[in-house]
Enzyme design. Sequence first.
Site, PDB file in Angstrom:
ATOM      1  N   GLY A   1     -80.129  57.643 -26.974  1.00 27.38           N
ATOM      2  CA  GLY A   1     -78.718  58.547 -26.021  1.00 27.38           C
ATOM      3  C   GLY A   1     -77.899  56.754 -24.975  1.00 27.38           C
ATOM      4  O   GLY A   1     -78.003  55.763 -25.319  1.00 27.38           O
ATOM      5  N   ARG A   2     -76.736  57.598 -23.541  1.00 26.51           N
ATOM      6  CA  ARG A   2     -76.520  56.519 -23.311  1.00 26.51           C
ATOM      7  C   ARG A   2     -76.824  55.239 -22.763  1.00 26.51           C
ATOM      8  O   ARG A   2     -76.813  54.098 -22.873  1.00 26.51           O
ATOM      9  CB  ARG A   2     -75.740  57.276 -22.183  1.00 26.51           C
ATOM     10  CG  ARG A   2     -74.419  58.199 -22.421  1.00 26.51           C
ATOM     11  CD  ARG A   2     -73.914  59.389 -20.855  1.00 26.51           C
ATOM     12  NE  ARG A   2     -72.798  59.763 -20.760  1.00 26.51           N
ATOM     13  CZ  ARG A   2     -73.131  61.308 -21.493  1.00 26.51           C
ATOM     14  NH1 ARG A   2     -74.318  61.717 -21.720  1.00 26.51           N
ATOM     15  NH2 ARG A   2     -72.317  62.049 -21.363  1.00 26.51           N
ATOM     16  N   ILE A   3     -78.228  55.757 -22.965  1.00 23.30           N
ATOM     17  CA  ILE A   3     -78.620  54.535 -21.758  1.00 23.30           C
ATOM     18  C   ILE A   3     -79.235  53.653 -23.320  1.00 23.30           C
ATOM     19  O   ILE A   3     -79.701  53.007 -22.882  1.00 23.30           O
ATOM     20  CB  ILE A   3     -80.355  55.641 -20.865  1.00 23.30           C
ATOM     21  CG1 ILE A   3     -79.389  56.232 -19.235  1.00 23.30           C
ATOM     22  CG2 ILE A   3     -81.021  54.021 -20.551  1.00 23.30           C
ATOM     23  CD1 ILE A   3     -80.982  56.887 -18.778  1.00 23.30           C
TER      24      ILE A   3
ATOM     25  N   ARG B   1     -84.219  62.405 -32.687  1.00 17.65           N
ATOM     26  CA  ARG B   1     -84.712  63.170 -33.509  1.00 17.65           C
ATOM     27  C   ARG B   1     -83.756  63.037 -35.148  1.00 17.65           C
ATOM     28  O   ARG B   1     -84.034  63.990 -35.761  1.00 17.65           O
ATOM     29  CB  ARG B   1     -83.672  64.373 -32.816  1.00 17.65           C
ATOM     30  CG  ARG B   1     -84.485  65.420 -31.977  1.00 17.65           C
ATOM     31  CD  ARG B   1     -83.959  66.269 -31.000  1.00 17.65           C
ATOM     32  NE  ARG B   1     -82.911  66.152 -30.238  1.00 17.65           N
ATOM     33  CZ  ARG B   1     -81.881  66.570 -29.053  1.00 17.65           C
ATOM     34  NH1 ARG B   1     -82.357  67.503 -29.390  1.00 17.65           N
ATOM     35  NH2 ARG B   1     -80.744  65.923 -28.288  1.00 17.65           N
TER      36      ARG B   1
ATOM     37  N   ARG C   1     -88.750  59.989 -18.599  1.00 14.73           N
ATOM     38  CA  ARG C   1     -89.823  60.808 -18.337  1.00 14.73           C
ATOM     39  C   ARG C   1     -91.515  60.691 -18.231  1.00 14.73           C
ATOM     40  O   ARG C   1     -92.224  60.214 -19.214  1.00 14.73           O
ATOM     41  CB  ARG C   1     -90.239  62.392 -18.279  1.00 14.73           C
ATOM     42  CG  ARG C   1     -88.165  63.148 -17.847  1.00 14.73           C
ATOM     43  CD  ARG C   1     -88.234  62.628 -16.743  1.00 14.73           C
ATOM     44  NE  ARG C   1     -87.138  63.126 -15.628  1.00 14.73           N
ATOM     45  CZ  ARG C   1     -86.033  62.632 -15.585  1.00 14.73           C
ATOM     46  NH1 ARG C   1     -85.989  61.807 -15.301  1.00 14.73           N
ATOM     47  NH2 ARG C   1     -84.788  63.704 -14.841  1.00 14.73           N
TER      48      ARG C   1
ATOM     49  N   GLU D   1     -96.633  61.822 -11.164  1.00 22.42           N
ATOM     50  CA  GLU D   1     -96.267  61.272 -10.687  1.00 22.42           C
ATOM     51  C   GLU D   1     -96.458  61.465  -9.233  1.00 22.42           C
ATOM     52  O   GLU D   1     -95.599  63.352  -8.852  1.00 22.42           O
ATOM     53  CB  GLU D   1     -95.069  60.730 -10.521  1.00 22.42           C
ATOM     54  CG  GLU D   1     -94.408  60.965 -11.141  1.00 22.42           C
ATOM     55  CD  GLU D   1     -92.469  60.639 -11.508  1.00 22.42           C
ATOM     56  OE1 GLU D   1     -91.199  60.820 -10.692  1.00 22.42           O
ATOM     57  OE2 GLU D   1     -92.604  60.027 -12.354  1.00 22.42           O
TER      58      GLU D   1
ATOM     59  N   HIS E   1     -90.100  55.284  -9.784  1.00 21.14           N
ATOM     60  CA  HIS E   1     -89.376  56.468 -10.115  1.00 21.14           C
ATOM     61  C   HIS E   1     -88.090  56.292  -9.325  1.00 21.14           C
ATOM     62  O   HIS E   1     -87.919  56.593  -9.489  1.00 21.14           O
ATOM     63  CB  HIS E   1     -89.373  57.925  -9.631  1.00 21.14           C
ATOM     64  CG  HIS E   1     -88.683  59.073 -11.562  1.00 21.14           C
ATOM     65  ND1 HIS E   1     -88.741  60.268 -11.399  1.00 21.14           N
ATOM     66  CD2 HIS E   1     -87.163  58.505 -11.199  1.00 21.14           C
ATOM     67  CE1 HIS E   1     -88.096  60.607 -12.022  1.00 21.14           C
ATOM     68  NE2 HIS E   1     -87.129  60.011 -12.933  1.00 21.14           N
TER      69      HIS E   1
END
Length: 314
Positions: free
Chosen positions: A152-154, A174, A231, A260, A278
């Site tokens: 994706g973007r990241i 996916r 995540r 966390e 995080h």
Amino acid sequence: MNGRIPPAVLALVPLPETTLDALRSQYALHHYPDGMPSGVPSADAIRAVVTNGSTGLSDAQMALLPALEIICAFGAGYENVDLEAATRRGIVVTHAPGTNADTVADHAFGMLLALARGYAPLTAAVQQGRWQHSRQARPTLSGAALGIVGMGRIGRLIAARAKGFAMTIGYHGRRAQADAPGRYYATPAALAAASDFLVIACNGGPETRHLIDRPVLQALGNSGYIVNVARGSVLDTRALLEALTLGEIAGAGLDVIDNEPEVPAELFRQRDVLITPHMAGRSPASWLAQRDALLASLSQHFARQRVQLVVPAA
């Protein structure tokens, strides 16, 4: 707001002071940075909730706020917001996609460099007087194979940074994307087997829970490094500990972790492990962009304008 009583906004996560100041100037703000309390003052008047992907908002919590109209995720993630419940209740859900993507990509690449070159353990060795005994060769990123879970973007920003190091790029998601950099791998294990470094940059949520498990880590191999800026739920912490303890992988960089902020003590005993709290997406620039996205969503909603950053309905 034109002399009328300002809408009541309930914020359930820590927010930068500039964001809090902006909210207080326009709304009746109720701030509980540690999450929703057992009893919310003026619950019947709350029309907006500010949360994030980790904290989210459940169906039961929505039921406690009968006037709730809009839920705003401060950041891109919204995985723990019950979208089905929000849709059923006619509540708008928004987020801020892309506002911290550059910062997260920088953080991920910094972890890759720090792990490969051994910045943390080598600093400790020098402090302990082991200069001459700590000068062994370390891996380099230049020319290495980078696997990215989530294009994706990241993921794309990480890939762009990797090109500056002449890294070969593979990715898993996916589906294959015609315009994505690098080679597509149909499974995380196949991607890991082809990678020297593996970065997790996909969405969280039930679909990706423990997507990176023991077989994937074993495929990465004893000279491979893994970095998670997605995540904590995506990477099986127990499997990671077993792989590190048995030397099945070389090291790990974690900005997020299951359960966390509780971190297993065993992780701190591993030599080539980096852990940050995080905060990969936190920078002055990203906070400013997230604030502006949040304020725009609230303003558009209460002005009965089209809200631009709406999460698709469940």
